[in-house]
Design a protein around this motif. Structure first.
Motif, mmCIF file in Angstrom:
data_model
loop_
_atom_site.group_PDB
_atom_site.id
_atom_site.type_symbol
_atom_site.label_atom_id
_atom_site.label_comp_id
_atom_site.label_asym_id
_atom_site.label_seq_id
_atom_site.Cartn_x
_atom_site.Cartn_y
_atom_site.Cartn_z
ATOM 1 N N PRO A 113 70.702 68.543 54.088
ATOM 2 C CA PRO A 113 70.849 69.855 53.463
ATOM 3 C C PRO A 113 71.245 70.902 54.500
ATOM 4 O O PRO A 113 70.770 70.842 55.639
ATOM 5 C CB PRO A 113 69.449 70.151 52.920
ATOM 6 N N PRO A 114 72.068 71.847 54.113
ATOM 7 C CA PRO A 114 72.522 72.869 55.064
ATOM 8 C C PRO A 114 71.367 73.604 55.730
ATOM 9 O O PRO A 114 71.412 73.864 56.923
ATOM 10 C CB PRO A 114 73.347 73.819 54.189
ATOM 11 N N ILE B 243 49.997 75.631 50.439
ATOM 12 C CA ILE B 243 49.877 74.770 51.627
ATOM 13 C C ILE B 243 51.202 74.753 52.403
ATOM 14 O O ILE B 243 51.224 74.673 53.628
ATOM 15 C CB ILE B 243 49.456 73.347 51.199
ATOM 16 N N SER B 244 52.308 74.860 51.655
ATOM 17 C CA SER B 244 53.634 74.815 52.286
ATOM 18 C C SER B 244 53.836 75.913 53.324
ATOM 19 O O SER B 244 54.655 75.761 54.230
ATOM 20 C CB SER B 244 54.727 74.950 51.225
ATOM 21 N N THR B 245 53.100 77.028 53.168
ATOM 22 C CA THR B 245 53.260 78.089 54.160
ATOM 23 C C THR B 245 52.029 78.248 55.053
ATOM 24 O O THR B 245 52.136 78.736 56.171
ATOM 25 C CB THR B 245 53.536 79.449 53.474
ATOM 26 N N MET B 246 50.859 77.809 54.569
ATOM 27 C CA MET B 246 49.609 78.072 55.280
ATOM 28 C C MET B 246 49.341 77.114 56.440
ATOM 29 O O MET B 246 48.600 77.474 57.362
ATOM 30 C CB MET B 246 48.413 77.976 54.311
ATOM 31 N N CYS B 247 49.877 75.922 56.392
ATOM 32 C CA CYS B 247 49.372 74.875 57.279
ATOM 33 C C CYS B 247 50.265 74.644 58.491
ATOM 34 O O CYS B 247 50.995 73.657 58.575
ATOM 35 C CB CYS B 247 49.143 73.608 56.476
ATOM 36 N N LEU C 9 59.294 69.911 51.259
ATOM 37 C CA LEU C 9 60.479 69.504 50.511
ATOM 38 C C LEU C 9 61.318 70.705 50.103
ATOM 39 O O LEU C 9 62.505 70.579 49.858
ATOM 40 C CB LEU C 9 60.057 68.777 49.216
ATOM 41 N N ASP C 10 60.681 71.860 49.977
ATOM 42 C CA ASP C 10 61.334 72.966 49.288
ATOM 43 C C ASP C 10 61.149 74.299 49.988
ATOM 44 O O ASP C 10 61.077 75.325 49.337
ATOM 45 C CB ASP C 10 60.788 73.062 47.852
ATOM 46 N N SER C 11 61.013 74.266 51.301
ATOM 47 C CA SER C 11 60.855 75.526 52.028
ATOM 48 C C SER C 11 61.863 75.568 53.152
ATOM 49 O O SER C 11 62.408 74.544 53.551
ATOM 50 C CB SER C 11 59.451 75.619 52.638
ATOM 51 N N LYS C 12 62.073 76.752 53.672
ATOM 52 C CA LYS C 12 62.988 76.902 54.809
ATOM 53 C C LYS C 12 62.464 76.119 56.009
ATOM 54 O O LYS C 12 63.214 75.494 56.737
ATOM 55 C CB LYS C 12 63.130 78.374 55.186
#
Ligand SMILES: *[C@@H]1O[C@H](CO)[C@@H](O)[C@H](O)[C@H]1NC(C)=O
Ligand SMILES: *[C@@H]1O[C@H](CO)[C@@H](O)[C@H](O)[C@H]1NC(C)=O
Length: 878
Positions: A43-44, A648-652, A689-692
């Motif tokens: 992915p770009p 969790i995607s941003t906290m960990c 899977l779905d974050s920057k």
């Protein structure tokens, strides 16, 4: 190297960002693994991230070990074997065979006895409930119930994390995209649009896995394609099971693949997650036999599934291939019929449980072109030239289980690795084979017959044994627990389609009068969902949960009498204080109460935690069926972190995993449970899977705990990156498992911040391993066990695929593999389980394969596959 990412570096990086990593560097003599990684686009957003970082080219530090000395212990109870080489007979001509229609009435529509007790479910303190459900209440209508649902109004699926949720269609009926299904024209572009539509004039391809889910419905008919249709992650393609759609290649088809399952816009095949195709026929008969074409390229990853599929190809001489699984890390391929073609399935996936694949008139049914371990369970080889071609020494380990060969050539042609120094691949085991073909069963590449034709084989191995050594053909009888068998085979059950039911039998949770259920990722849906589930169970209605993120602040009870169908993996996500106390863990989803008996079927669902919840047991299964498989899960997953709906995607991002003790346990099969589970993935995210930012560091206390005694069938499961263990069989009895795929957490081992069991507290009641066998500062020893077998009886495990890759502090870059072995022990057996056998164990990067207090077999003495293979482990057999 900013801005100048070498191809090799990209390959190394992308090849390993996954739920299942591909080889970082190919080990000399190792099985032929996937080699496509370097050509794969990513992915770009991922590339730009990678370009910001200095990448260290990985180096191969493994050495080629030598073969162990001869052991003295006699393995199992060997029966005499004929090893006399005989000349191979020629392959018989392939008889033509008329393709059979895909069965229209699903064998799962079992007419259950009518309700014994129509009362609603009870709390655990009350009397257990018994609740079975009859078949269709109404006669089946012409329209498949799924098509008849409200997909536009209040009952429509809703994807809260897509860019414009109110315009985004989760459900797509292909007919609404101008597709013509009368066999005419070229429908590729319109079908492609149905798959990729983002609702606002663009494409959802390349924009993540869980934000933009899609369920694409194909009514019966013939869909002719002129060129390749490419699938997209986060998609379920579902045909009408009563009248399965035929996707047919046009006579002038352009391209190598009718359908490309691998989504290159989401990285390499090992990250092509979550793609399910069911009730569909693929047909290449219109394409000239001399043209090379593959019906389906299926280089995909966990969360992907194929079920109730038929592939039709020309019989006789042809260059057609049914399914080519090119690399990837998928777990299960189930209930597939393949007719004709040069080759039915070519496979180089890391590890797969193939269940009930029926090959008819294929020149070669199955070709092992790579990978580490394969289970062919319930396979039928009918009028095929060769069953399995394992002559290129590209696959580590194979088991052919509960299978039948009729009117065919040899069951297996194989490369004999018994004299290879170092890595010994192409090991295989045959168990419960019905054979009425005339040609020898096993023939090596030199043309020597290694197993002559005989009508029945109980258990026969060509490979390493513990206790024992490499056995070039050894036979014995395996005592298979009768509780696990139906008609002499380990029980299996296809994913229910409810084809015979009308839409009157289905209740959409979003359109129940008197209850408001949102699934919008914000609303607390606990009370309303629990009420609807109780009501549906009492009335034997099938519960349809359109896509949504349904937040629950307390346990969701799925009572006996439930049948639940999700849409593109509808999400139940736990949150709040109820799940925060690790000293008092609580189920987010509870499947029956202890002692309950009846029907509970769950499919196409995903269960998660919306935030860090150290007391969350994500799924707890208590119920048992009156019949095997009355309680079952299909194509369902648990994810801890990594996805759109969780903080969790941003906290960990702390290096110390104690700062993100995100869930207590993935799934608990309690003592009273009896369940059939097919294609399940329990994942603690190693990347987002779905974050920057890909970077995440999560610790989930436990993976899958099995304490059941009444019959448990795990057909194709994966359990990855959990802290104490991925699988724990604690005091369990009557358990079958076909394929147990696991990866150790990437931040254990040398340099780790927490030494297991820390940061978790051991609970002896739950059989938690306490790592008391490890020195206090022994980091490699204080790492997760892939599988712990603690006491119990009548346990039969097949095809373990237990991988380790990284250790210590985690940089999220996949560029620093372990120096030497990652961990000291991969598996452990303790408290002498009775009648316990383990066939086909594959490991990577561990010193000891099985810590058992007996021979403690080591990778260095069992080199093969991705590092180690034990083809037959029988220290506790018989
Ligand atoms: C087995 O596969 C290899 C590789 O594709 C091929 O060269 C060989 O001819 C095959 N053998 C048989 C018996 O089909
Ligand atoms: C295992 O099961 C046996 C018999 O059911 C029981 O007596 C024993 O306490 C259990 N052991 C553990 C460690 O739970």
């Amino acid at each position: 190297m900013r801005g100048q990412l070498s191809l090799a570096a990209i390959a190394a990086l992308t090849a390993s960002v996954s739920g299942a990593v591909v080889p970082i560097a190919k080990v000399p003599g190792s099985a032929g693994g996937p080699v496509e990684a370097a050509r794969i686009s990513v992915p770009p957003w991922f590339l730009s991230l990678a370009a910001e970082l200095d990448l260290i080219a990985p180096t191969d530090t493994s050495s080629v070990p030598t073969v162990s000395s001869q052991p003295t212990t006699a393995p199992f109870q060997s029966l005499p074997v004929d090893q006399t080489p005989l000349p191979v007979q020629s392959t018989p001509p392939i008889p033509s065979s008329t393709p059979e229609p895909l069965s229209s009435s699903s064998p799962t529509e079992i007419a259950h006895p009518s309700s014994a007790n129509p009362t609603p479910p009870t709390s655990p303190s009350e009397t257990p409930t018994v609740k079975t459900c009859p078949g269709p209440a109404q006669s089946s209508s012409d329209v498949y119930w799924l098509r008849a649902q409200d997909h536009n109004g209040a009952g429509a699926g809703y994807a809260p994390f897509t860019s414009e949720p109110n315009k985004y269609p989760v459900f797509r009926n292909a007919m609404n995209y101008g597709v013509v299904n009368d066999g005419s024209g070229d429908q590729t572009a319109r079908l492609q649009k149905a798959i990729d539509d983002d609702g606002v004039g663009g494409s959802r391809k390349g924009s993540g896995v869980t934000r933009n889910p899609a369920e694409v419905f194909l009514p019966g008919g013939i869909y002719q394609l002129g060129s390749t249709l490419t699938l997209t992650v986060g998609t379920i393609i579902v045909g009408d099971p009563s009248n399965p759609p035929i996707i047919r290649a046009a006579p002038n088809f352009q391209g190598e693949f009718l359908i490309m399952g691998y989504d290159k816009m989401n990285g390499n095949p090992e990250t092509s997650f979550m793609m399910l195709v069911k009730n569909v026929i693929l047909d290449t008969n219109s394409v000239s036999s001399s043209q090379s074409i593959t019906a389906l390229q299926w280089g995909v990853a966990q969360g992907a599934g194929l079920t109730n599929i038929q592939v039709r190809m020309p019989t006789g001489t042809s260059r057609h291939t049914g399914i080519n699984i090119v690399a990837g890390s998928t777990i299960a391929v189930t209930d597939v019929t393949i007719i004709g073609g040069a080759t039915g399935i070519i496979n180089s996936n890391q590890q797969v449980n193939f269940k009930n694949v029926h090959f008819i008139s294929c020149n070669t049914a199955f070709e092992a072109s790579g990978g580490w371990t394969v289970l062919l369970q319930g396979t039928t080889f009918e009028s095929c030239g060769t069953g399995v071609n394992m002559t290129t020494n590209a696959l580590g380990s194979l088991v052919i289980l509960d299978s039948t060969s009729t009117n065919s050539g040899p069951l297996i042609r194989f490369y004999d690795s018994s004299h290879d120094p170092g890595y010994q691949n192409s090991q295989f085991l045959i168990q419960n084979l019905q054979y009425n073909s005339k040609e020898p069963i096993a023939v090596d590449t030199n043309g020597h017959t290694r197993l002559e034709a005989t009508t029945y084989v109980d258990t026969w191995v060509w490979g390493t044994m513990v206790p024992g050594a490499y056995a070039p053909g050894a036979a014995w009888n395996t005592h298979r627990p009768p509780q696990l068998l139906v008609n002499g085979k380990y029980f299996t059950k296809p994913q229910p389609t409810y084809a015979g039911f009308s839409d009157q039998d289905i209740v959409n949770v979003k359109t129940v009068a008197g209850h408001v259920v949102k699934g919008d990722g914000l609303t607390d849906d606990t009370v309303a969902l629990n009420a609807i589930l109780a009501q549906n169970a009492a009335n034997c209605k099938i519960t349809y949960i359109p896509f949504g993120v349904y937040r629950v602040s307390d346990t969701l009870l799925i009572p006996v009498g439930s049948r639940i169908v999700g849409e593109a993996w509808s999400v139940i996500s736990g949150y709040g204080d109820a799940f925060k106390n690790q000293n008092s863990p609580k189920a987010v989803v509870r499947v029956g109460n202890p002692g309950d008996v009846g029907v509970i079927e769950i499919q196409d669902m995903r269960f998660s935690v919306a935030e860090i919840l150290p007391g969350a047991k994500v799924v707890e299964i208590n119920a048992a069926g009156q019949q095997p498989g009355d309680v079952g899960l299909w194509n369902t997953m648990v994810m801890v972190g990594g996805t759109a709906e969780t903080s969790i995607s941003t906290m960990c991002t702390s290096q110390d995993p104690k700062d993100c003790m995100a869930a207590f346990m993935v799934m608990h099969l309690t003592e009273t449970s009896s369940v059939y589970i097919e294609n399940f993935w329990g994942w603690t995210a190693d990347h987002n899977l779905d974050s920057k930012s890909l970077f995440t560091i999560i610790s989930t206390g436990r993976g899958i705990l099995v304490e059941s005694t009444k019959g448990t069938w795990l057909t194709g499961t994966g359990s990855e990156h959990h802290w104490l263990y991925n699988y724990n069989f604690h005091n369990a009895s009557n358990v079958f498992a076909g394929l147990l795929q696991s990866e150790s957490p990437y931040m254990q081992g040398s340099g780790e911040f927490e030494k297991a069991p820390a940061p978790w507290t051991v609970d002896p009641q739950l059989g938690d391993p306490d790592f008391s066998w490890c020195g206090p500062s022994d980091e490699k020893c204080r790492s997760a066990l892939a599988t712990n077998v603690d006491g119990g009886s009548n346990i039969a495990l097949y095809n373990s695929a237990a991988w380790a890759f990284f250790d210590g502090s985690w940089n999220g870059l996949y560029n620093e593999p372990c120096q030497g072995k990652c961990q000291a022990n991969m598996m452990r057996v303790t408290r002498a389980p009775q009648n316990f056998v383990w066939y086909s164990i594959s490991t990577r990067m561990t010193e000891v394969i099985v810590l058992d207090g007996k021979s403690n077999p080591r990778e260095d003495n069992h080199a093969g596959g991705w590092e180690g293979i034990i083809q037959a482990y029988g220290e506790f057999a018989g």
